[in-house]
Design an enzyme around this catalytic site. Structure first.
Site, PDB file in Angstrom:
ATOM      1  N   ARG A   1       0.810   4.057  -2.888  1.00 12.13           N
ATOM      2  CA  ARG A   1       0.440   5.472  -2.736  1.00 12.13           C
ATOM      3  C   ARG A   1       1.405   6.371  -3.502  1.00 12.13           C
ATOM      4  O   ARG A   1       0.991   7.369  -4.096  1.00 12.13           O
ATOM      5  CB  ARG A   1       0.383   5.830  -1.245  1.00 12.13           C
ATOM      6  CG  ARG A   1      -0.830   5.222  -0.568  1.00 12.13           C
ATOM      7  CD  ARG A   1      -0.869   5.443   0.930  1.00 12.13           C
ATOM      8  NE  ARG A   1      -2.165   5.008   1.453  1.00 12.13           N
ATOM      9  CZ  ARG A   1      -2.492   4.960   2.744  1.00 12.13           C
ATOM     10  NH1 ARG A   1      -1.607   5.325   3.657  1.00 12.13           N
ATOM     11  NH2 ARG A   1      -3.693   4.565   3.112  1.00 12.13           N
TER      12      ARG A   1
ATOM     13  N   MET B   1       0.814  -1.209   0.000  1.00  8.75           N
ATOM     14  CA  MET B   1       0.000   0.000   0.000  1.00  8.75           C
ATOM     15  C   MET B   1       0.853   1.268   0.000  1.00  8.75           C
ATOM     16  O   MET B   1       0.560   2.229  -0.719  1.00  8.75           O
ATOM     17  CB  MET B   1      -0.919   0.002   1.213  1.00  8.75           C
ATOM     18  CG  MET B   1      -1.855   1.191   1.297  1.00  8.75           C
ATOM     19  SD  MET B   1      -3.248   1.049   0.179  1.00  8.75           S
ATOM     20  CE  MET B   1      -4.300  -0.079   1.089  1.00  8.75           C
TER      21      MET B   1
ATOM     22  N   TYR C   1      -8.663   6.350  -4.499  1.00  2.00           N
ATOM     23  CA  TYR C   1      -8.173   5.007  -4.154  1.00  2.00           C
ATOM     24  C   TYR C   1      -6.794   5.050  -3.510  1.00  2.00           C
ATOM     25  O   TYR C   1      -6.131   6.072  -3.484  1.00  2.00           O
ATOM     26  CB  TYR C   1      -8.245   4.028  -5.312  1.00  2.00           C
ATOM     27  CG  TYR C   1      -7.522   4.293  -6.614  1.00  2.00           C
ATOM     28  CD1 TYR C   1      -6.387   5.063  -6.715  1.00  2.00           C
ATOM     29  CD2 TYR C   1      -7.989   3.680  -7.783  1.00  2.00           C
ATOM     30  CE1 TYR C   1      -5.729   5.237  -7.921  1.00  2.00           C
ATOM     31  CE2 TYR C   1      -7.347   3.854  -8.999  1.00  2.00           C
ATOM     32  CZ  TYR C   1      -6.209   4.638  -9.056  1.00  2.00           C
ATOM     33  OH  TYR C   1      -5.566   4.798 -10.264  1.00  2.00           O
ATOM     34  N   GLU C   2      -6.412   3.915  -2.930  1.00  6.75           N
ATOM     35  CA  GLU C   2      -5.223   3.779  -2.074  1.00  6.75           C
ATOM     36  C   GLU C   2      -5.291   4.730  -0.876  1.00  6.75           C
ATOM     37  O   GLU C   2      -4.275   5.236  -0.408  1.00  6.75           O
ATOM     38  CB  GLU C   2      -3.927   4.016  -2.873  1.00  6.75           C
ATOM     39  CG  GLU C   2      -3.746   3.134  -4.078  1.00  6.75           C
ATOM     40  CD  GLU C   2      -3.779   1.648  -3.750  1.00  6.75           C
ATOM     41  OE1 GLU C   2      -3.634   1.288  -2.565  1.00  6.75           O
ATOM     42  OE2 GLU C   2      -3.963   0.845  -4.672  1.00  6.75           O
ATOM     43  N   GLY C   3      -6.486   4.955  -0.373  1.00  3.69           N
ATOM     44  CA  GLY C   3      -6.707   5.870   0.741  1.00  3.69           C
ATOM     45  C   GLY C   3      -7.041   7.247   0.206  1.00  3.69           C
ATOM     46  O   GLY C   3      -6.238   7.863  -0.496  1.00  3.69           O
TER      47      GLY C   3
END
Length: 581
Positions: free
Chosen positions: A295, A291, A432-434
């Site tokens: 990012r 992750m 996405y990805e937080g």
């Protein structure tokens, strides 16, 4: 139609003149990699990207992906372009040679990724997620798993996914329900459904390797009870050949606002065989290996879209005639408001490129420098910069996509010009990805607090160390000095207030993140202005200095206002009852 030409002059300037990428050759892993070699390889990659991958961007977006039963068909030309891309070695550029990769710097792979994401960001997701899956298995897998999967993932011959999200578990991973039932032979049967799975099903590769977050029957609740599993689309025989189809399938694909050439799947696992990666109940740690680098990857996707928006808006403004500006010239480039937009786009894109490339260089140093203390400092920079790269580059991509539409006027709103696609493709990058709000919380709640506040202090000390003397750069030294002072005092306020009144810090964290990013870009523009003074190309030098002056006077000036917002109390706003909305 929007077009793309790799900005090799800009890339070379940042790598060589601003960041001194040649320092990577001092690392034992890259002792034979010179800065000229990296730029030559970027040039070589740009030819394939411009000629083959950019060429299918708009048609692939219009066609989109199709689901027939459980099979996904990607748009025309995508499979051929992907095969050409991985066979040319670009997927495995920075992967270790022991698994078939090229063993070149991560920084170089990110430069290529920027170009790929400008040319066709939907296409870039296929190799991007594959590299992420590779990194996760490399970090946490056992020897057998590495030998089974990594040689194919390293080159891109097989593709990979990250299977995290469920309908009830988006950012709240504690709510994950997918189960992993242990079997006598050491495997697990995976039961459950995942949504928003990029590249979850297609036929561009012989196999798809899913990296799945799931829960053992006896695991504790919450994130502490999650484990990770490798679950291939086709089971792999002992000799490396492919066996029977695993019990997983694509139930549906999403019809999205953008990135339409990327298949976004809802995946069902119905007793699919998988193998645990890492120890039981360490899934959250294993997944974040993937992750955190993902990012940074998404930040580069944003940077690529910033470049695409900027170069098309500039080209259009140079050619488009409409009325007459105050100087009597007909091209819209001469209208003050259009010039303001273009300068903002240039200042943002070029400043963000330094932020993104520098972060990638710190990844290389953190992984490969022989000195422990140097590795530790580099990792501090990676940790600090990751939420900045992810959030600022992606927010800017959507903003500059909108700005490009504005430069084009009504023509930007019409699909045939291809500019509205930039805004459509870019919005997902903020999510996405937080989400970028989560990135801001990560920055404020975690990164400011790590190691007694050491991470931001490194930044303040570094910038102040370069603020020596004014002439001829007083135009940026003065506002940057003010921004650093304001940022440091607000950082100290946040570090304290988050302990006492966390709602205050949380309410202001997005403004703080933007202020931090703008201050970082101010530092980048200081360095670029210094480097520009050494350039023999007068046109390039003048353009860089003018853009630096624009950033210093029109964008860096936003920092004190943003930080004043951050320091406002939020208790009354958070106490507001839901019925008042």
């Amino acid at each position: 139609m929007a077009t793309y030409k790799a900005p090799l002059r800009e890339i070379g300037f940042v790598l060589k003149d601003v960041l001194n990428v040649g320092q990577l050759s001092q690392l034992p892993a890259y002792s034979e990699v010179s800065d000229d070699m990296m730029i030559d390889l970027a040039d070589e990659a740009s030819k394939l990207i411009e000629d083959q991958i950019a060429a299918i961007n708009h048609a692939a977006d219009a066609e989109g992906c199709r689901l027939d039963g459980h099979d996904v068909t990607v748009p025309k030309g995508m499979a051929e372009a992907y095969k050409l891309y991985w066979e040319s070695g670009w997927v495995g550029l920075s992967n270790p040679t022991e698994f078939g990769g090229q063993g070149l710097p991560y920084t170089l792979s990110k430069v290529v990724e920027e170009m790929l994401c400008s040319a066709n960001v939907a296409f870039a997701l296929y190799p991007g997620l594959t590299t992420g899956c590779f990194e996760a298995i490399l970090a946490s897998g056992d020897d057998a798993q590495k030998q089974t999967y990594l040689p194919k993932l390293a080159t891109g011959e097989w593709t990979g996914t990250m299977c995290i999200t469920e309908p009830q578990a988006g950012s709240d991973l504690a709510a994950v329900k997918t189960r992993a039932l242990p079997q006598d032979d050491g495997s697990y049967l995976i039961e459950g459904g995942k949504i928003f799975i990029t590249s979850g099903e297609h036929t561009m590769a012989d196999n798809i390797v899913h990296f799945v977050l799931a829960r053992l029957p006896d695991s504790p609740p919450g994130v502490k009870g999650l484990s990770t599993f490798v679950v291939p689309k086709f089971l792999v025989n002992a000799d490396g050949s492919l066996g029977e189809r695993n019990k997983l399938y694509c139930a549906s694909i999403e019809h999205k606002m953008g990135i339409n050439a990327s298949c976004t799947c809802s995946m069902q696992f119905e007793g699919a065989r998988g193998w645990m990666v890492g120890a039981p109940n360490t899934g959250i740690q294993n997944m974040f290996v993937m992750m955190n680098l993902a990012r940074i990857m998404v930040g580069f996707q944003g940077l690529g879209q910033c470049e695409l928006a900027t170069q098309n808006a500039v080209a259009y403004a140079k050619d488009r005639t409409q009325g007459k500006a105050f100087n009597g010239q007909p091209e819209i480039l001469n209208h003050p408001d259009v010039r303001r937009m273009l300068m903002r786009m240039k200042a943002t894109t070029e400043g963000a490129r330094v932020l993104a490339y520098e972060t990638a260089m710190y990844v290389d140093i953190a992984h490969h420098h022989p000195d422990t203390a140097v590795r530790e400092e580099a990792q501090d920079w990676v940790d600090l910069n990751t939420p900045l790269v992810k959030a600022y580059c992606t927010d800017s991509a959507f903003e500059l996509g909108s700005e490009a539409i504005q430069v084009y006027g009504g023509h930007g709103f019409i699909r045939e010009h291809g500019i509205e696609q930039i805004a459509r493709d870019s919005k997902i990058l903020c999510l996405y990805e937080g989400t970028n709000g989560i990135q801001a919380m990560d920055l404020v709640r975690r990164k400011l607090m790590l190691h007694g506040g050491r991470l931001p202090q490194r930044f303040f000390a570094r910038v102040r160390g370069d603020l020596n003397g004014e002439a001829p750069l007083g135009f940026i030294v003065r506002p940057l000095s003010k921004a650093i002072d304001e940022l440091e005092s607000t950082t100290q306020w946040l570090q304290q207030s988050f302990k006492e009144t966390p709602d205050d810090g949380a309410f202001g964290c997005v403004d703080y993140q933007r202020a931090f990013a703008l201050t970082y870009l101010g530092y980048n523009w200081l360095r670029m202005a210094k480097a520009a003074h050494t350039q023999s190309d007068e046109v390039f030098r003048a353009g860089k200095l003018a853009t630096a002056e624009f950033f210093a006077s029109r964008m860096l000036s936003q920092v004190p206002v943003l930080l004043a917002n951050v320091r406002q109390p939020a208790q009354n706003l958070m106490a507001l009852d839901a019925r008042h909305f």
